[in-house]
Design a protein around this motif. Structure first.
Motif, mmCIF file in Angstrom:
data_model
loop_
_atom_site.group_PDB
_atom_site.id
_atom_site.type_symbol
_atom_site.label_atom_id
_atom_site.label_comp_id
_atom_site.label_asym_id
_atom_site.label_seq_id
_atom_site.Cartn_x
_atom_site.Cartn_y
_atom_site.Cartn_z
ATOM 1 N N LEU A 1 -25.114 -131.824 79.964
ATOM 2 C CA LEU A 1 -24.815 -130.805 78.736
ATOM 3 C C LEU A 1 -26.208 -130.169 78.285
ATOM 4 C CD1 LEU A 1 -22.247 -132.776 76.500
ATOM 5 C CD2 LEU A 1 -21.940 -130.909 77.954
ATOM 6 N N VAL A 2 -27.376 -131.024 78.262
ATOM 7 C CA VAL A 2 -28.643 -130.502 78.286
ATOM 8 C C VAL A 2 -29.020 -129.603 78.917
ATOM 9 C CG1 VAL A 2 -31.122 -131.462 77.841
ATOM 10 C CG2 VAL A 2 -29.048 -132.777 76.912
ATOM 11 N N GLN A 3 -28.838 -129.853 80.521
ATOM 12 C CA GLN A 3 -29.101 -128.983 81.471
ATOM 13 C C GLN A 3 -28.438 -127.657 81.270
ATOM 14 O OE1 GLN A 3 -31.692 -129.708 83.681
ATOM 15 N NE2 GLN A 3 -31.447 -127.269 84.030
ATOM 16 N N SER A 4 -27.161 -127.717 80.935
ATOM 17 C CA SER A 4 -26.208 -126.451 80.906
ATOM 18 C C SER A 4 -26.943 -125.527 79.689
ATOM 19 C CB SER A 4 -24.986 -127.104 80.572
ATOM 20 O OG SER A 4 -24.062 -125.741 80.399
ATOM 21 N N PHE A 5 -27.049 -126.222 78.716
ATOM 22 C CA PHE A 5 -27.720 -125.540 77.561
ATOM 23 C C PHE A 5 -29.093 -124.928 77.958
ATOM 24 C CE2 PHE A 5 -30.730 -125.558 73.864
ATOM 25 C CZ PHE A 5 -30.026 -124.568 73.120
ATOM 26 N N VAL A 6 -30.012 -125.569 78.514
ATOM 27 C CA VAL A 6 -31.105 -124.919 78.955
ATOM 28 C C VAL A 6 -30.932 -123.962 79.849
ATOM 29 C CG1 VAL A 6 -33.360 -125.421 80.169
ATOM 30 C CG2 VAL A 6 -32.655 -127.121 78.599
ATOM 31 N N ASP A 7 -30.215 -124.022 80.937
ATOM 32 C CA ASP A 7 -29.821 -123.154 81.861
ATOM 33 C C ASP A 7 -29.111 -121.735 81.088
ATOM 34 O OD1 ASP A 7 -31.133 -124.707 83.704
ATOM 35 O OD2 ASP A 7 -29.030 -125.240 84.589
ATOM 36 N N SER A 8 -28.265 -121.885 80.198
ATOM 37 C CA SER A 8 -27.842 -120.678 79.503
ATOM 38 C C SER A 8 -28.845 -119.866 78.656
ATOM 39 C CB SER A 8 -26.425 -121.267 78.802
ATOM 40 O OG SER A 8 -26.572 -121.988 77.618
ATOM 41 N N ASP A 9 -29.558 -120.726 77.926
ATOM 42 C CA ASP A 9 -30.410 -120.448 76.853
ATOM 43 C C ASP A 9 -31.393 -119.363 77.804
ATOM 44 O OD1 ASP A 9 -31.127 -120.100 74.238
ATOM 45 O OD2 ASP A 9 -32.950 -121.155 74.675
ATOM 46 N N LEU A 10 -32.022 -120.013 78.611
ATOM 47 C CA LEU A 10 -33.206 -119.272 79.447
ATOM 48 C C LEU A 10 -32.561 -118.101 80.210
ATOM 49 C CD1 LEU A 10 -34.983 -122.319 81.234
ATOM 50 C CD2 LEU A 10 -35.600 -120.772 79.362
ATOM 51 N N ALA A 11 -31.136 -117.933 80.537
ATOM 52 C CA ALA A 11 -30.645 -116.780 81.247
ATOM 53 C C ALA A 11 -30.453 -115.811 80.180
ATOM 54 C CB ALA A 11 -29.103 -117.037 81.705
ATOM 55 N N ALA A 12 -30.345 -115.888 78.954
ATOM 56 C CA ALA A 12 -29.989 -114.872 77.896
ATOM 57 C C ALA A 12 -31.286 -114.026 77.612
ATOM 58 C CB ALA A 12 -29.586 -115.722 76.487
#
Length: 54
Positions: A43-54
């Motif tokens: 979940l942490v990795q998913s959040f980091v990935d989605s936040d950096l893609a924005a």
């Protein structure tokens, strides 16, 4: 256990610990410290990935 620590010039720190698929995040400022976790690492990795893609 794996960890990474980031500090600024004032000595405040952000530390991320991972172990067995769980993550703990600790913020330290002077004598104050706050830790959250355990959080599932995926979940942490998913959040980091989605936040950096924005």
């Amino acid at each position: 256990m794996n960890s990474i620590e980031l500090t600024d010039t004032d000595g405040d720190a952000l530390t991320i610990f991972t172990r067995d698929g769980a993550t703990w995040i600790t913020c330290t400022s002077g004598p104050d410290e706050v830790t959250v976790g355990p959080i599932p690492s995926h979940l942490v990795q998913s959040f980091v990935d989605s936040d950096l893609a924005a």
